[in-house]
Design an enzyme around this catalytic site. Sequence first.
Site, PDB file in Angstrom:
ATOM      1  N   ALA A 261     -30.119 107.542  -3.981  1.00  0.00           N
ATOM      2  CA  ALA A 261     -29.988 108.690  -4.891  1.00  0.00           C
ATOM      3  C   ALA A 261     -31.037 109.758  -4.559  1.00  0.00           C
ATOM      4  CB  ALA A 261     -30.111 108.230  -6.334  1.00  0.00           C
ATOM      5  N   GLU A 262     -32.269 109.332  -4.395  1.00  0.00           N
ATOM      6  CA  GLU A 262     -33.363 110.274  -4.105  1.00  0.00           C
ATOM      7  C   GLU A 262     -33.108 110.990  -2.771  1.00  0.00           C
ATOM      8  OE1 GLU A 262     -36.302 110.600  -6.096  1.00  0.00           O
ATOM      9  OE2 GLU A 262     -36.956 112.205  -4.763  1.00  0.00           O
TER      10      GLU A 262
END
Length: 154
Positions: free
Chosen positions: A55-56
């Site tokens: 996600a990051e």
Amino acid sequence: MDPKSAEFTADNPLHILGFVFEELSATRVSGRLTVTDKCCQPFKVLHGGVSALIAEGLASLGAGIASGYKRVAGVHLSIHHIRPAALGESVFAESFPVSVGKNIQVWEVRLWKTKETEKKKMISTSRVTLLSSLPVPDHAKDSLDQLKKFVSKL
Ligand SMILES: CC(C)(COP(=O)(O)OP(=O)(O)OC[C@H]1O[C@@H](n2cnc3c(N)ncnc32)[C@H](O)[C@@H]1OP(=O)(O)O)[C@@H](O)C(=O)NCCC(=O)NCCSC(=O)c1cc(O)c2ccccc2c1O
């Protein structure tokens, strides 16, 4: 180099885990990962931290492109782990912006199981908030130039 190739290293930790990018743009970033031992917690299920790492990484790349290749910094990430992904399963990750401001961006990142025989099933959903108006330090200029080349090729 093809961004879809295993040699493409837009994000080193994701590269080490075997993540392969499929799309890189200001409106969508996506890619795939096979769940190997390297990605699992002790119950042979995709480690929740790996989902957060994806996600990051996807949100940061997308926000960097959307900001016109400024330096970005993630300031908040929230994640819901909806269902497990087991060792050997294929994971598809997709990300898109919810809001692109001059300083702050918010991106949604969804991970899916992708068995050909089944309907897609969601593994996790994340929201990532990023500051995207920072100047690029000299040591990072080359890697941003490399990223620009890949994006313009797609
Ligand atoms: C947390 C849930 C089990 C809750 O499910 P819920 O009952 O609310 O929802 P459903 O009944 O609709 O089920 C949804 C989905 O969950 C799976 N599931 C449900 N029950 C089980 C179960 N008993 N065992 C296994 N899986 C179950 C099932 O696949 C259902 O999917 P369908 O396809 O059938 O619809 C559920 O939300 C869930 O499993 N979420 C994912 C949790 C997860 O994977 N978290 C991330 C990994 S955990 C982690 O990172 C971790 C790290 C470590 O370092 C550890 C170290 C030491 C020990 C443990 C560690 C660790 O766990």
